[in-house]
Design a protein around this motif. Structure first.
Motif, mmCIF file in Angstrom:
data_model
loop_
_atom_site.group_PDB
_atom_site.id
_atom_site.type_symbol
_atom_site.label_atom_id
_atom_site.label_comp_id
_atom_site.label_asym_id
_atom_site.label_seq_id
_atom_site.Cartn_x
_atom_site.Cartn_y
_atom_site.Cartn_z
ATOM 1 N N LEU A 1 88.476 -70.394 -38.431
ATOM 2 C CA LEU A 1 87.740 -71.622 -38.170
ATOM 3 C C LEU A 1 87.553 -71.806 -36.676
ATOM 4 C CD1 LEU A 1 86.602 -74.193 -39.638
ATOM 5 C CD2 LEU A 1 88.812 -75.266 -39.145
ATOM 6 N N SER A 2 86.327 -72.057 -36.251
ATOM 7 C CA SER A 2 86.059 -72.360 -34.855
ATOM 8 C C SER A 2 86.194 -73.856 -34.619
ATOM 9 C CB SER A 2 84.638 -71.923 -34.483
ATOM 10 O OG SER A 2 84.261 -72.446 -33.216
ATOM 11 N N PRO A 3 86.712 -74.262 -33.461
ATOM 12 C CA PRO A 3 86.752 -75.690 -33.171
ATOM 13 C C PRO A 3 85.366 -76.317 -33.126
ATOM 14 C CG PRO A 3 87.292 -74.415 -31.220
ATOM 15 C CD PRO A 3 87.287 -73.461 -32.381
ATOM 16 N N ALA A 4 84.335 -75.500 -32.880
ATOM 17 C CA ALA A 4 82.965 -76.026 -32.884
ATOM 18 C C ALA A 4 82.540 -76.463 -34.275
ATOM 19 C CB ALA A 4 81.997 -74.983 -32.339
ATOM 20 N N ASP A 5 83.156 -75.872 -35.309
ATOM 21 C CA ASP A 5 82.867 -76.295 -36.687
ATOM 22 C C ASP A 5 83.483 -77.658 -36.986
ATOM 23 O OD1 ASP A 5 81.602 -73.832 -37.235
ATOM 24 O OD2 ASP A 5 83.533 -72.911 -37.694
ATOM 25 N N VAL A 6 84.580 -77.970 -36.303
ATOM 26 C CA VAL A 6 85.351 -79.175 -36.588
ATOM 27 C C VAL A 6 84.931 -80.329 -35.686
ATOM 28 C CG1 VAL A 6 87.685 -80.145 -36.684
ATOM 29 C CG2 VAL A 6 87.307 -77.743 -37.284
ATOM 30 N N SER A 7 84.690 -80.013 -34.419
ATOM 31 C CA SER A 7 84.440 -81.055 -33.417
ATOM 32 C C SER A 7 83.240 -80.663 -32.568
ATOM 33 C CB SER A 7 85.692 -81.226 -32.540
ATOM 34 O OG SER A 7 85.542 -82.269 -31.627
ATOM 35 N N PRO A 8 82.049 -80.604 -33.159
ATOM 36 C CA PRO A 8 80.894 -80.039 -32.464
ATOM 37 C C PRO A 8 80.485 -80.777 -31.194
ATOM 38 C CG PRO A 8 80.225 -81.150 -34.493
ATOM 39 C CD PRO A 8 81.726 -81.067 -34.515
ATOM 40 N N ASP A 9 80.821 -82.057 -31.076
ATOM 41 C CA ASP A 9 80.400 -82.814 -29.894
ATOM 42 C C ASP A 9 81.292 -82.589 -28.684
ATOM 43 O OD1 ASP A 9 78.382 -83.803 -31.429
ATOM 44 O OD2 ASP A 9 79.222 -85.817 -31.660
ATOM 45 N N HIS A 10 82.442 -81.932 -28.874
ATOM 46 C CA HIS A 10 83.382 -81.715 -27.785
ATOM 47 C C HIS A 10 83.523 -80.253 -27.374
ATOM 48 C CE1 HIS A 10 84.678 -85.808 -28.781
ATOM 49 N NE2 HIS A 10 85.306 -85.835 -27.633
ATOM 50 N N VAL A 11 82.957 -79.325 -28.145
ATOM 51 C CA VAL A 11 83.280 -77.907 -27.958
ATOM 52 C C VAL A 11 82.115 -77.153 -27.319
ATOM 53 C CG1 VAL A 11 83.978 -75.774 -29.089
ATOM 54 C CG2 VAL A 11 84.888 -77.961 -29.889
#
Length: 424
Positions: free
Chosen positions: A217-227
């Motif tokens: 899992l990429s953090p961009a999948d979870v928190s797209p506005d911060h990554v």
């Protein structure tokens, strides 16, 4: 000219060890090179053709990159990463390292790093005069900090007035070859949002996850506005010397502000990616079947060899996290501390020095990755074991059983013998 006495600039440990090994080999020494993270394979002929076709492009491109190049990278993120992306969200540069530095420079405050982490993150923070908040990775994971420890570290740093502003994570990890569990990514992402950090996700090795079915899992999948995701072709397609870096920023006002800052910084430092490289970068991210096949073949070779070295280490009683991607290992020789102590080896620097001078194996000490000196850890890169010539490397890539190829099997045998002698 007098440099400030409190600041000592040193060469990157990875580049320094590569130059040292080259000098030793030129002097006639046989060295097993586990010190440098070069992908160790020749470029695909189609990529060479693309670079040659671009040779006449001698103009200065846009600092952010040609629109066709940014469109190709945006399509890659949309198609292969499941992250809908527009060209305006993409910035290119001569290597992702420059982009990570620019992101640090575009923000203020302290930088949060996982211990251990890639050599350049901490060095770049030091160049900018930034405090580093080190947080250990979870056991048997890598690239991301342990969430509970991160929460405590952020609370303590804020109370001490350090103002944490940016965190860098790696997926999969250099130096350990591991990846975080999805739950670790989610918990870290929640803390990043709570403390309003800019999150840099270095995904340069993402295409080299050994098992394509592994739940990563990429953090961009979870928190797209911060990554902010960085990447390039230096690892997946072995184009390190071509310097093919790219950045994806969030589709937000904040993302646009940071993008503009990175482009402004780039305009004053690197001007632009070299124009002749842009056609090759476009091809590399295009999804062309022959290029995708090369990535699959490379992933297979890297996985087989790095896991063979992992087996050697474990057989010899060395603690080591099992790698899931790339071509790195981060063995801990702590169980052999007593034997190593009789040889004057008390720190990871001692260990790396002794291994090179007495046993002709080059590796990097854990201290280069932010680890404590007393932890007897090394970073080993296995991607230079495939051969000395392009022909040997392609033969390893094409072999039905690369581990039985003469070059690789000889290197693995000599490595086992050297480590056995070290630990005896």
């Amino acid at each position: 000219m007098q440099l400030a006495s409190h600041f000592r600039i040193t060469k990157s440990a990875t580049l320094a060890i590569n130059e040292e090994v080259s000098a030793l080999r030129a002097a006639g020494e046989h060295v097993i090179h586990l010190g440098f993270g070069e992908a160790g394979l020749p470029p695909h002929p189609l990529l060479v053709n693309a670079l040659q076709a671009g040779a006449s492009l001698n103009h200065y491109p846009s600092t952010a990159g040609a629109r066709s190049t940014r469109q190709a990278i945006a399509s890659f993120f949309s198609r292969d990463r499941g992250l809908p992306t527009e060209p305006e969200q993409i910035v290119t540069a001569p290597g992702s390292k420059a982009l990570i530095y620019a992101l640090m420079q575009a923000t203020d405050g302290a930088v949060v790093l996982t211990r251990p982490s890639w050599v350049s993150y901490g060095a770049q923070a030091a160049l900018l005069g930034r405090e580093v908040i080190w947080v250990d990775a979870p056991v048997n994971e890598g690239g991301f900090p342990e969430p509970d420890a991160l929460a405590s570290a952020l609370e303590d740093a804020t109370a001490a007035g350090l103002n944490p502003r940016l965190i860098v994570t790696t997926l999969p990890d250099n130096p350990s070859g591991c990846a975080p569990l999805p739950e670790t990514v989610r918990r870290v992402a929640a803390l990043v949002e709570r403390y309003d950090l800019l999150h840099v996700s270095d995904e340069i090795y993402r295409e080299l996850i050994h098992d394509p079915d592994l739940d990563v899992l990429s953090p961009a999948d979870v928190s797209p506005d911060h990554v902010f995701v960085t990447g390039g072709l230096s690892k997946s397609l072995a184009l390190g010397g071509w310097r093919t870096g790219f950045l994806r920023v969030p589709a937000t006002e904040f993302g646009s502000i940071v993008r503009d800052a990175v482009v402004a910084i780039g305009s004053e430092i690197w001007s632009a990616m070299p124009a002749p490289v842009e056609p090759a970068l476009e091809l590399g991210v295009s999804g062309t079947p022959q290029i995708q096949e090369r990535i699959v073949e490379s992933r297979r070779l890297h996985g087989l060899v790095v896991n063979s070295v992992y087996d050697i280490l474990v057989d010899l009683g060395v603690r080591c996290r099992k790698p899931v991607g790339g071509f790195y290992l981060y063995p801990d020789f702590g169980p052999h501390r007593e034997v190593l102590g009789t040889k004057g080896i008390l720190t990871s620097d001692d260990l790396a020095e002794s291994l090179l001078r007495s046993y002709h194996v080059a590796a990097l000490p854990g201290t280069a990755f932010g680890d404590h000196p007393e932890n007897l850890c090394l970073r080993m890169a296995t991607s230079m074991l495939y051969g000395a010539t392009p022909e040997e490397k392609i033969a390893a890539l094409d072999a039905a059983d690369p581990l039985s190829s003469p070059v690789i099997s000889t290197n693995l045998k000599q490595l086992r013998e050297a480590l056995t002698a070290l630990l005896s």
